[in-house]
Design a protein around this motif. Structure first.
Motif, PDB file in Angstrom:
ATOM      1  N   ILE A 126       9.573  -4.756   8.149  1.00  0.00           N
ATOM      2  CA  ILE A 126       9.592  -4.825   6.686  1.00  0.00           C
ATOM      3  C   ILE A 126       9.782  -3.437   6.075  1.00  0.00           C
ATOM      4  O   ILE A 126      10.426  -3.292   5.025  1.00  0.00           O
ATOM      5  CB  ILE A 126       8.307  -5.500   6.139  1.00  0.00           C
ATOM      6  CG1 ILE A 126       8.544  -6.003   4.711  1.00  0.00           C
ATOM      7  CG2 ILE A 126       7.109  -4.560   6.183  1.00  0.00           C
ATOM      8  CD1 ILE A 126       7.406  -6.856   4.169  1.00  0.00           C
ATOM      9  N   LEU A 127       9.263  -2.400   6.738  1.00  0.00           N
ATOM     10  CA  LEU A 127       9.455  -1.043   6.226  1.00  0.00           C
ATOM     11  C   LEU A 127      10.916  -0.623   6.330  1.00  0.00           C
ATOM     12  O   LEU A 127      11.464   0.002   5.420  1.00  0.00           O
ATOM     13  CB  LEU A 127       8.564  -0.063   6.987  1.00  0.00           C
ATOM     14  CG  LEU A 127       7.050  -0.260   6.838  1.00  0.00           C
ATOM     15  CD1 LEU A 127       6.291   0.819   7.591  1.00  0.00           C
ATOM     16  CD2 LEU A 127       6.639  -0.283   5.373  1.00  0.00           C
ATOM     17  N   ALA A 186       0.825  -1.207   0.000  1.00  0.00           N
ATOM     18  CA  ALA A 186       0.000   0.000   0.000  1.00  0.00           C
ATOM     19  C   ALA A 186       0.862   1.260   0.000  1.00  0.00           C
ATOM     20  O   ALA A 186       0.592   2.219  -0.741  1.00  0.00           O
ATOM     21  CB  ALA A 186      -0.925  -0.005   1.216  1.00  0.00           C
ATOM     22  N   LEU A 187       1.903   1.267   0.818  1.00  0.00           N
ATOM     23  CA  LEU A 187       2.784   2.436   0.870  1.00  0.00           C
ATOM     24  C   LEU A 187       3.557   2.611  -0.435  1.00  0.00           C
ATOM     25  O   LEU A 187       3.781   3.737  -0.888  1.00  0.00           O
ATOM     26  CB  LEU A 187       3.759   2.306   2.038  1.00  0.00           C
ATOM     27  CG  LEU A 187       3.205   2.645   3.425  1.00  0.00           C
ATOM     28  CD1 LEU A 187       4.282   2.474   4.480  1.00  0.00           C
ATOM     29  CD2 LEU A 187       2.666   4.071   3.462  1.00  0.00           C
ATOM     30  N   THR A 188       3.953   1.495  -1.035  1.00  0.00           N
ATOM     31  CA  THR A 188       4.654   1.571  -2.320  1.00  0.00           C
ATOM     32  C   THR A 188       3.751   2.197  -3.377  1.00  0.00           C
ATOM     33  O   THR A 188       4.175   3.063  -4.153  1.00  0.00           O
ATOM     34  CB  THR A 188       5.103   0.170  -2.769  1.00  0.00           C
ATOM     35  OG1 THR A 188       5.985  -0.381  -1.779  1.00  0.00           O
ATOM     36  CG2 THR A 188       5.824   0.229  -4.106  1.00  0.00           C
ATOM     37  N   GLY A 189       2.483   1.765  -3.394  1.00  0.00           N
ATOM     38  CA  GLY A 189       1.530   2.338  -4.338  1.00  0.00           C
ATOM     39  C   GLY A 189       1.260   3.802  -4.066  1.00  0.00           C
ATOM     40  O   GLY A 189       1.201   4.626  -4.991  1.00  0.00           O
ATOM     41  N   ALA A 190       1.110   4.147  -2.775  1.00  0.00           N
ATOM     42  CA  ALA A 190       0.843   5.543  -2.416  1.00  0.00           C
ATOM     43  C   ALA A 190       2.020   6.442  -2.785  1.00  0.00           C
ATOM     44  O   ALA A 190       1.837   7.568  -3.273  1.00  0.00           O
ATOM     45  CB  ALA A 190       0.554   5.640  -0.919  1.00  0.00           C
ATOM     46  N   ALA A 191       3.230   5.940  -2.551  1.00  0.00           N
ATOM     47  CA  ALA A 191       4.418   6.726  -2.893  1.00  0.00           C
ATOM     48  C   ALA A 191       4.508   6.956  -4.397  1.00  0.00           C
ATOM     49  O   ALA A 191       4.876   8.048  -4.856  1.00  0.00           O
ATOM     50  CB  ALA A 191       5.672   6.012  -2.389  1.00  0.00           C
ATOM     51  N   LYS A 192       4.138   5.942  -5.157  1.00  0.00           N
ATOM     52  CA  LYS A 192       4.177   6.069  -6.619  1.00  0.00           C
ATOM     53  C   LYS A 192       3.162   7.103  -7.094  1.00  0.00           C
ATOM     54  O   LYS A 192       3.468   7.954  -7.945  1.00  0.00           O
ATOM     55  CB  LYS A 192       3.897   4.716  -7.265  1.00  0.00           C
ATOM     56  CG  LYS A 192       3.973   4.726  -8.780  1.00  0.00           C
ATOM     57  CD  LYS A 192       3.764   3.328  -9.347  1.00  0.00           C
ATOM     58  CE  LYS A 192       3.860   3.341 -10.867  1.00  0.00           C
ATOM     59  NZ  LYS A 192       3.661   1.963 -11.432  1.00  0.00           N
TER      60      LYS A 192
END
Length: 243
Positions: free
Chosen positions: A216-217, A184-190
């Protein structure tokens, strides 16, 4: 219903909108069943799937145990294991009360991943007894998915199972949650055109899931991660936390 037909609206219906009779009716007799992958419509079918034909398969596996990986379902079967000590938001409700949840997880595995699994709830909270149970049952399955085991016992249990078993072991509450958060964070950052490394993340909750998320983060390169529990920020200066 297949994964292709599920919309966000389908997955977001609040409990208050569901009738008790519908919920309990859906759980009558449990949510799982077993079906044969081979036909059983004739005497010949029965002779192949069971006696006398199956004896040839058993003899072959006895002579070469590695054949069990291809001639039985063990290699593709996951056991969903719980002792019922940390179920959803219900807490320690015991193995029997946790079984509907484990059945549900097995149903999700099949519906969304075509993964065969069976629930296995154990009537003990002793880590070593759970490990011994699964070691003895090892010929029957190919992987272990730990579910709803209380912290900090869950960390010890997963570690001991990984050491004792020659198959994949995962504690879903830790790693399943962590993978989803990272995705989710990877998608939000993108979407926001930011780099993961530049994010500042606060993880609310320092249980099994929260700790796994933080780990993991950090592994993914996010350096500014703050972990909170009910008493505040986790740090070395906290007198209530053992070193």
């Amino acid at each position: 219903m297949s994964i292709e037909t599920i919309s966000p609206a389908d997955t977001a219906e609040p409990v208050s909108a569901l009738a008790d009779e519908d919920i309990f009716a859906a759980h009558q007799g449990g949510k799982l069943s077993i079906s044969s992958t081979v036909p059983l419509a004739s005497k010949r079918d029965l002779s192949i799937a069971y006696t006398p034909g199956v004896a040839q398969v058993s003899r072959a596996i006895h002579a070469d145990p590695s054949l069990a990986k291809t001639l039985t379902w063990a290699q593709r079967l996951v056991v969903v294991v719980s002792d019922g000590t940390a179920v959803l938001g219900l807490g320690n409700i015991g193995p029997s009360a946790s079984l509907p949840v484990m059945e549900g997880k097995s149903a999700l595995f099949k519906a969304f991943g075509d993964l065969d699994s069976i629930p296995l709830v154990v009537n003990t909270t002793d880590v070593d007894e759970i490990v011994e149970t699964l070691v003895r049952l090892r010929p029957s399955f190919g992987a272990v998915n730990l579910e709803d085991v209380s912290a900090p016992r869950c960390f010890e249990l997963e570690e001991k199972l990984i050491e004792a078993l020659d198959c994949p072991v995962m504690h879903d509450d830790q790693h399943g949650t962590a993978v989803v958060v990272l995705a989710a964070l990877t998608g939000a950052a993108k979407v926001t055109e930011r780099e993961l490394e530049g994010l500042r993340v606060v993880v609310s909750g320092a249980g099994a899931a929260g700790i796994a998320v933080a780990e993991i983060l950090l592994t993914a390169g996010i350096e500014d991660v703050v972990l909170l529990d009910s008493r505040g920020v986790i740090n070395r200066d906290r007198a209530d936390i053992a070193a």
